[in-house]
Design a protein around this motif. Structure first.
Motif, short mmCIF file in Angstrom:
data_model
loop_
_atom_site.label_atom_id
_atom_site.label_comp_id
_atom_site.label_asym_id
_atom_site.label_seq_id
_atom_site.Cartn_x
_atom_site.Cartn_y
_atom_site.Cartn_z
N LEU A 296 -33.51 124.20 78.10
CA LEU A 296 -34.02 122.84 77.76
C LEU A 296 -34.94 123.12 76.92
O LEU A 296 -35.73 122.02 76.30
N ALA A 297 -35.55 124.08 76.40
CA ALA A 297 -36.42 124.38 75.33
C ALA A 297 -36.21 123.80 73.96
O ALA A 297 -37.36 123.57 73.44
N ASP A 298 -35.03 123.70 73.73
CA ASP A 298 -34.85 122.93 72.31
C ASP A 298 -34.44 121.46 72.50
O ASP A 298 -33.99 120.71 71.35
N ALA A 299 -34.52 120.94 73.80
CA ALA A 299 -34.17 119.57 74.14
C ALA A 299 -35.10 118.50 73.61
O ALA A 299 -34.79 117.64 72.60
N ALA A 300 -36.44 118.45 74.00
CA ALA A 300 -37.43 117.51 73.58
C ALA A 300 -36.90 116.00 73.69
O ALA A 300 -37.05 115.32 72.85
N ASN A 301 -36.21 115.83 74.72
CA ASN A 301 -35.42 114.42 74.70
C ASN A 301 -36.40 113.62 75.80
O ASN A 301 -36.23 112.39 75.69
N PHE A 304 -42.26 113.78 78.90
CA PHE A 304 -42.93 114.25 80.33
C PHE A 304 -42.19 115.54 80.79
O PHE A 304 -42.97 116.36 81.40
N ASN A 305 -41.02 115.75 80.57
CA ASN A 305 -40.20 116.83 81.10
C ASN A 305 -40.88 118.15 80.28
O ASN A 305 -41.02 119.34 80.69
N ASP A 306 -40.82 117.81 78.96
CA ASP A 306 -41.60 118.86 78.14
C ASP A 306 -42.81 119.57 78.45
O ASP A 306 -43.17 120.77 78.50
N GLY A 315 -46.64 130.06 82.09
CA GLY A 315 -47.00 130.65 83.32
C GLY A 315 -46.19 132.14 83.43
O GLY A 315 -46.57 132.95 83.99
N ALA A 316 -45.04 132.09 82.81
CA ALA A 316 -44.05 133.39 82.90
C ALA A 316 -44.26 134.05 81.69
O ALA A 316 -43.68 135.27 81.49
N GLY A 317 -45.28 133.71 80.57
CA GLY A 317 -45.52 134.43 79.65
C GLY A 317 -44.36 134.44 78.61
O GLY A 317 -44.26 135.28 77.52
N ARG A 318 -43.73 133.38 78.59
CA ARG A 318 -42.58 133.31 77.79
C ARG A 318 -43.15 132.64 76.55
O ARG A 318 -42.61 131.18 76.19
N HIS A 319 -43.76 133.07 75.72
CA HIS A 319 -44.37 132.35 74.40
C HIS A 319 -43.24 132.15 73.24
O HIS A 319 -43.33 131.30 72.58
N ASP A 320 -42.24 132.95 73.30
CA ASP A 320 -41.24 132.53 72.65
C ASP A 320 -40.38 131.22 72.84
O ASP A 320 -40.26 130.27 71.94
N LEU A 321 -40.40 130.84 74.08
CA LEU A 321 -39.71 129.50 74.69
C LEU A 321 -40.85 128.28 74.20
O LEU A 321 -40.46 127.46 73.98
N ARG A 323 -42.89 128.42 71.69
CA ARG A 323 -42.81 127.95 70.32
C ARG A 323 -41.60 127.04 70.03
O ARG A 323 -41.86 126.07 69.21
N ARG A 324 -40.54 127.48 70.78
CA ARG A 324 -39.34 126.69 70.37
C ARG A 324 -39.57 125.24 70.94
O ARG A 324 -39.05 124.28 70.10
N LEU A 325 -40.37 125.07 71.94
CA LEU A 325 -40.36 123.68 72.62
C LEU A 325 -41.39 122.84 71.59
O LEU A 325 -40.97 121.70 71.38
N LEU A 326 -42.35 123.61 71.01
CA LEU A 326 -43.15 122.91 70.36
C LEU A 326 -42.38 122.34 69.03
O LEU A 326 -42.75 121.39 68.47
N ALA A 327 -41.58 123.37 68.44
CA ALA A 327 -40.93 123.11 67.25
C ALA A 327 -39.85 121.89 67.53
O ALA A 327 -39.68 121.19 66.83
N ALA A 328 -39.11 121.92 68.77
CA ALA A 328 -38.32 120.83 69.12
C ALA A 328 -38.95 119.37 69.21
O ALA A 328 -38.47 118.38 68.75
#
Length: 437
Positions: A296-301, A304-306, A315-321, A323-328
Motif C-alpha cells: 500500500l506504499a503507493d496507494a495514498a487513498n 489516515f492509513n498513510d 520503524g523498520a528502517g524502510r526509507h525506500d517505502l 519515500r514512495r508513500l510521500l510521492a504517492a
C-alpha cells in the motif's frame, strides 16, 4: 426493514439481506457472503447491491474501490423507489471518493426516513472516517425518538448514539447508552467499543480492562472489529506502563495473524508507535508489519492509513517505502476527491512529521505537528486514535529540548486527563527539564 419498501427482493433474498445488515450492525459474521447469496437469488435486489457497496466503500481498502464502483453501477441500472435511489446516489458519491457529499445525502435521507437503519449506519461510519464528531452524535440523535426497543436493530442505534456522545465529550450519557446497547445485544462490537472509548478518555484504565475482559467471546467471535477492540485493551495497559502486556496483546490478537487489512494494520502501527515514543524495545516487530504495509506504499487513498503506514516504514528502517508513500501523497493531493484535502491539510504533514521524528529531527516534527492539532480531525479517526499525534508532539518537544513547549503541553494534557499515569509522567519530566536549566 421496519416496513420500508424494497425493490427486486424475494422472501429468501430479503432474509439474507437482513442477516447481512445485522452483521454490519454488530460487526460480526460475513455480511458480504450473505449479500452474495441474496444477489444470487435475486440479482435485481437494489439494496443488496447498495449494502455490499457500502461494505467495500467504507473499508478504506484500495482494492475495494472497483467493487464499490461495480455495486453502484449495478444498483443504478435497476428499478428503485425514491428512497433507494437516494441510497444509490450516496453510494455513487462514496465510490467517487466524495465522502462528505455521501454523508450529506444520507443525512437528508434519514431526516425523511429516520427508520432507515442502513442509512443511519452508513452515514455514521462516514462521519467516523471524516472525523465529524458532531454528526456522529446528531445524525443518530435526530432519528432516536422514532426508535424503540420493539424494533430490530435498536441496540445499534443506541450504540452509535453512545459513540457520538463520547466523541462530543458527553461521557456519562455515552456510557449509559453503550451499556444499554450491549445489554440488549451482547454481540454489538460497536457499542462495546463506545464504552471502551469512554473509559479511555476518562483515564479509567482498570475499569476499561475489566469491561473488555468480562466476556471477550461476545466481541471477538467472528467479529471484524475484534482487532480494534483488542487495541483498546492494549491502550489501557500502555497508559499503566505495562509494556509486557501490550506486547503480548500485539503478538497475539492484534497482529498475531499478520492481518493485511488496513484497518487492522492501523491498530498494529498505532500501538507499536506509542511504545516507540515511550522508548520501549519492540524487537523486530516493525519488520513484519512494514512488509504487510508495503503493497500500500503507493496507494495514498486514505490519509489516515498513510500516517500509520509511515510509522511502520520508519520503524523498520524502510526509507525506500517511506519515500514512495510521500510521492504517492503528492499525487493524491492532485486528485478530485475528498482524500486530496485529507492528505493536504493533515495527512501529508503528519507523515512528514513521523519521518522527521524517526530521523531525529525533533524540531521539525514540532514545526509540522503543532499547527495541525486543531484540524487533525479532518483526516478521520477518533479522539483516542488521533491522540498519537499529541503523544508524538509531546515527545518531540522533550527531545528537542523545547522546555517551555514541553511544559505547556504536559500541563495541557494533565488538565485534560488528570487521572492518567502518563499525564503525571509528562509533568514530572517537564519539571525535571525546567530544573536542569
Amino acid at each position: 426493514m421496519l416496513d420500508l419498501p424494497v425493490s427486486g427482493a424475494g422472501e429468501r433474498s430479503l432474509a439474507s439481506y437482513h442477516e447481512a445488515l445485522r452483521g454490519l450492525q454488530c460487526f460480526i459474521g460475513d455480511p458480504v457472503a450473505s449479500l452474495d447469496k441474496a444477489l444470487a437469488l435475486d440479482p435485481g435486489f437494489v439494496m443488496a447491491h447498495v449494502l455490499k457497496g457500502y461494505l467495500y466503500g467504507l473499508s478504506t481498502e484500495r482494492a475495494a474501490q472497483p467493487v464499490t464502483r461495480a455495486c453502484f453501477d449495478a444498483a443504478a441500472a435497476l428499478p428503485a423507489t425514491e428512497r433507494e435511489r437516494r441510497h444509490v446516489a450516496a453510494l455513487g458519491e462514496l465510490a467517487a471518493g466524495h465522502w462528505h457529499k455521501a454523508g450529506e445525502l444520507l443525512e437528508d435521507l434519514t431526516i425523511d426516513h429516520p427508520l432507515d437503519a442502513l442509512a443511519l449506519q452508513a452515514g455514521h461510519q462516514i462521519d467516523f472516517f471524516t472525523g465529524n464528531a458532531r454528526m456522529l452524535r446528531d445524525r443518530i440523535a435526530r432519528a432516536l425518538p422514532r426508535w424503540d426497543m420493539s424494533m430490530p436493530g435498536y441496540h445499534a442505534i443506541l450504540g452509535m448514539h453512545a459513540f457520538g456522545l463520547e466523541e462530543t465529550a458527553d461521557y456519562a450519557r455515552a456510557e449509559v447508552q453503550g451499556r444499554r446497547a450491549v445489554e440488549l445485544e451482547p454481540r454489538d462490537g460497536w457499542a462495546q467499543h463506545a464504552v471502551a472509548h469512554v473509559m479511555e478518555m476518562q483515564s479509567r484504565q482498570r475499569d476499561g480492562i475489566a469491561w473488555m475482559r468480562a466476556n471477550t467471546e461476545n466481541w471477538t467471535k467472528e467479529s471484524f472489529l475484534q482487532v480494534h477492540n483488542w487495541w483498546h485493551l492494549a491502550l489501557y495497559h500502555f497508559e499503566l506502563g505495562e509494556t509486557d502486556e501490550v506486547l503480548s496483546l500485539f503478538d497475539g490478537p492484534i497482529f498475531g495473524s499478520r492481518s493485511e487489512l488496513a484497518l487492522n494494520m492501523v491498530d498494529a502501527s498505532a500501538i507499536l508507535w506509542r511504545l516507540h515514543l515511550a522508548g520501549a524495545d519492540v524487537g523486530g516487530r516493525w519488520t513484519a508489519l512494514a512488509e504487510n504495509w508495503a503493497p500500500l506504499a503507493d496507494a495514498a487513498n486514505y490519509a489516515f492509513n498513510d500516517a500509520h503506514a509511515m510509522m511502520a516504514f520508519v520503524g523498520a528502517g524502510r526509507h525506500d517505502l517511506a519515500r514512495r508513500l510521500l510521492a504517492a501523497q503528492v499525487q493524491a493531493i492532485a486528485r478530485d476527491d475528498d482524500n486530496a484535502a485529507f492528505t493536504r491539510d493533515v495527512g501529508n504533514p503528519v507523515t512528514k512529521a513521523i519521518l522527521a521524528f524517526a530521523e531525529g529531527d525533533y524540531a521539525q516534527t514540532v514545526r509540522l505537528l503543532k499547527p495541525i492539532r486543531s484540524i487533525a480531525h479532518r483526516f478521520g479517526g477518533s479522539h483516542a486514535q488521533r491522540d498519537v499525534l499529541d503523544l508524538t508532539l509531546i515527545e518531540a518537544a522533550f527531545r528537542a529540548g523545547a522546555r517551555g513547549l514541553a511544559a505547556a503541553l504536559a500541563a495541557e494534557r494533565h488538565d485534560a486527563r488528570p487521572d492518567s499515569p502518563l499525564s503525571r509522567l509528562f509533568v514530572r519530566r517537564a519539571e525535571n527539564l525546567q530544573a536542569a536549566e
